[in-house]
Write a protein that holds these residues in place. Structure first.
Motif, mmCIF file in Angstrom:
data_model
loop_
_atom_site.group_PDB
_atom_site.id
_atom_site.type_symbol
_atom_site.label_atom_id
_atom_site.label_comp_id
_atom_site.label_asym_id
_atom_site.label_seq_id
_atom_site.Cartn_x
_atom_site.Cartn_y
_atom_site.Cartn_z
ATOM 1 N N TRP A 78 45.662 -0.486 38.267
ATOM 2 C CA TRP A 78 45.343 -1.907 38.080
ATOM 3 C C TRP A 78 45.214 -2.245 36.593
ATOM 4 N N VAL A 79 44.517 -1.396 35.849
ATOM 5 C CA VAL A 79 44.364 -1.627 34.404
ATOM 6 C C VAL A 79 45.721 -1.577 33.714
ATOM 7 N N VAL A 80 46.546 -0.604 34.063
ATOM 8 C CA VAL A 80 47.856 -0.465 33.424
ATOM 9 C C VAL A 80 48.744 -1.671 33.734
ATOM 10 N N SER A 81 48.705 -2.148 34.993
ATOM 11 C CA SER A 81 49.565 -3.274 35.366
ATOM 12 C C SER A 81 49.166 -4.551 34.643
ATOM 13 N N LEU A 82 47.876 -4.769 34.436
ATOM 14 C CA LEU A 82 47.431 -5.981 33.749
ATOM 15 C C LEU A 82 47.585 -5.881 32.239
ATOM 16 N N SER A 83 47.708 -4.670 31.718
ATOM 17 C CA SER A 83 47.821 -4.507 30.262
ATOM 18 C C SER A 83 49.136 -5.039 29.720
ATOM 19 N N GLY A 84 50.114 -5.278 30.590
ATOM 20 C CA GLY A 84 51.399 -5.801 30.136
ATOM 21 C C GLY A 84 51.638 -7.234 30.550
ATOM 22 N N LYS A 85 50.575 -7.944 30.967
ATOM 23 C CA LYS A 85 50.723 -9.321 31.428
ATOM 24 C C LYS A 85 49.847 -10.251 30.600
ATOM 25 N N PRO A 86 50.411 -10.878 29.569
ATOM 26 C CA PRO A 86 49.628 -11.825 28.762
ATOM 27 C C PRO A 86 49.121 -12.984 29.611
ATOM 28 N N GLY A 87 47.916 -13.427 29.333
ATOM 29 C CA GLY A 87 47.328 -14.544 30.069
ATOM 30 C C GLY A 87 46.493 -14.139 31.253
ATOM 31 N N HIS A 88 46.477 -12.844 31.581
ATOM 32 C CA HIS A 88 45.692 -12.371 32.719
ATOM 33 C C HIS A 88 44.363 -11.749 32.282
ATOM 34 N N GLU A 89 43.985 -11.935 31.020
ATOM 35 C CA GLU A 89 42.744 -11.326 30.534
ATOM 36 C C GLU A 89 41.517 -11.871 31.272
ATOM 37 N N ILE A 90 41.517 -13.192 31.517
ATOM 38 C CA ILE A 90 40.365 -13.790 32.209
ATOM 39 C C ILE A 90 40.267 -13.266 33.635
ATOM 40 N N VAL A 91 41.407 -13.123 34.293
ATOM 41 C CA VAL A 91 41.412 -12.595 35.659
ATOM 42 C C VAL A 91 40.847 -11.172 35.678
ATOM 43 N N ALA A 92 41.259 -10.357 34.709
ATOM 44 C CA ALA A 92 40.789 -8.974 34.655
ATOM 45 C C ALA A 92 39.285 -8.913 34.408
ATOM 46 N N VAL A 93 38.806 -9.738 33.472
ATOM 47 C CA VAL A 93 37.373 -9.744 33.170
ATOM 48 C C VAL A 93 36.570 -10.203 34.382
ATOM 49 N N GLN A 94 37.066 -11.217 35.094
ATOM 50 C CA GLN A 94 36.363 -11.704 36.278
ATOM 51 C C GLN A 94 36.298 -10.631 37.362
ATOM 52 N N ALA A 95 37.389 -9.914 37.546
ATOM 53 C CA ALA A 95 37.390 -8.841 38.545
ATOM 54 C C ALA A 95 36.382 -7.750 38.167
ATOM 55 N N LEU A 96 36.347 -7.397 36.886
ATOM 56 C CA LEU A 96 35.391 -6.382 36.440
ATOM 57 C C LEU A 96 33.951 -6.902 36.525
ATOM 58 N N ARG A 97 33.767 -8.200 36.300
ATOM 59 C CA ARG A 97 32.423 -8.760 36.420
ATOM 60 C C ARG A 97 31.922 -8.641 37.853
ATOM 61 N N ASN A 98 32.801 -8.907 38.826
ATOM 62 C CA ASN A 98 32.393 -8.775 40.227
ATOM 63 C C ASN A 98 31.973 -7.337 40.544
ATOM 64 N N SER A 99 32.751 -6.371 40.039
ATOM 65 C CA SER A 99 32.403 -4.964 40.260
ATOM 66 C C SER A 99 31.112 -4.606 39.549
ATOM 67 N N LEU A 100 30.928 -5.149 38.345
ATOM 68 C CA LEU A 100 29.706 -4.879 37.588
ATOM 69 C C LEU A 100 28.484 -5.430 38.311
ATOM 70 N N MET A 101 28.617 -6.613 38.906
ATOM 71 C CA MET A 101 27.500 -7.194 39.652
ATOM 72 C C MET A 101 27.158 -6.346 40.874
ATOM 73 N N ALA A 102 28.180 -5.814 41.545
ATOM 74 C CA ALA A 102 27.922 -4.952 42.702
ATOM 75 C C ALA A 102 27.164 -3.695 42.280
ATOM 76 N N ALA A 103 27.586 -3.092 41.155
ATOM 77 C CA ALA A 103 26.887 -1.906 40.653
ATOM 78 C C ALA A 103 25.466 -2.247 40.213
ATOM 79 N N SER A 104 25.277 -3.432 39.631
ATOM 80 C CA SER A 104 23.941 -3.863 39.205
ATOM 81 C C SER A 104 23.010 -4.029 40.401
ATOM 82 N N ILE A 105 23.544 -4.591 41.486
ATOM 83 C CA ILE A 105 22.738 -4.747 42.702
ATOM 84 C C ILE A 105 22.335 -3.383 43.250
ATOM 85 N N SER A 106 23.274 -2.439 43.248
ATOM 86 C CA SER A 106 22.958 -1.081 43.731
ATOM 87 C C SER A 106 21.891 -0.425 42.861
#
Length: 214
Positions: A47-75
């Motif tokens: 997933w990281v490699v595929s998004l690394s070659g797509k300009p304009g998808h930085e916000i999407v990647a950060v949002q996806a990681l934020r969701n995962s970070l929130m799940a880990a924070s809850i745990s």
């Protein structure tokens, strides 16, 4: 009930868990696609490699990681609260038993210590997961066309892989509290609880299968 029977239940439970985790590790090193934790780790890196070659998808990647970070924070928060609750309930008796260690109270004291230790280890793993997700978020927020982004893509993929594994271990350790709690209630309940746990972990370790839709 003799002292041998509770210790036998404890030893069999620990042996069962160790054998299961050893088998999972053994299979995962050779056939990672058969186990969810290894298959998902590989998926996150892709997933990281595929998004690394797509300009304009930085916000999407950060949002996806934020969701995962929130799940880990809850745990992590849940494990921390559980540690405080366990210490509030077992702290006085645990301290008293440690001060007068004897054969009668040894197993009960050990199970109480294991209960607190497993919860704390779950908290640590979940907290480490948030740390890795946070580092990955900083990297994937760098514009794709920047030269330093290309140099850090491998680091981002590694952070995401480690974050997922730590999150998985945090959940697994939290689930492993079940036999310890059962053992504190009654030593003979630990073995059935461990069998139930291993069955649940086996389902937990199965990767998602592709479903064909007609």
């Amino acid at each position: 009930m003799t002292d041998l029977v509770p210790w036998l239940s404890f030893n069999l439970s620990v042996l069962l868990l160790v054998a299961y985790e050893w088998r999972v590790h053994h299979v995962g090193q050779r056939q990672p696609e058969r186990l969810a934790r290894y298959a998902n780790a590989k998926l996150r890196m892709h997933w990281v490699v595929s998004l690394s070659g797509k300009p304009g998808h930085e916000i999407v990647a950060v949002q996806a990681l934020r969701n995962s970070l929130m799940a880990a924070s809850i745990s992590a928060s849940t494990a921390a609260l559980a540690v405080m609750g366990a210490l509030s309930m077992t702290g006085p008796s645990l301290a008293a038993n440690l001060s007068r260690w004897s054969g009668e109270n040894t197993l009960h004291t050990l199970l109480q210590a294991m209960l607190v230790g497993l919860l704390f280890a779950s908290y640590v793993c979940s907290a480490l997961s948030t740390r890795h997700y946070s580092h990955a978020s900083f990297i994937v927020s760098i514009p794709v066309d920047r030269p330093e982004r290309a140099e850090l893509n491998s680091a981002a993929a590694n952070h995401v892989r480690r974050a997922g594994l730590m999150y998985s271990w945090g959940l697994r350790l939290f689930l492993m509290v079940l036999p310890a709690v059962a053992g504190v209630v009654h030593p003979l309940a630990m073995l059935p609880a461990t069998v139930l746990l291993v069955f649940g972990l086996r389902l937990f370790d199965q990767p998602a299968n592709d479903v064909e839709v007609d």
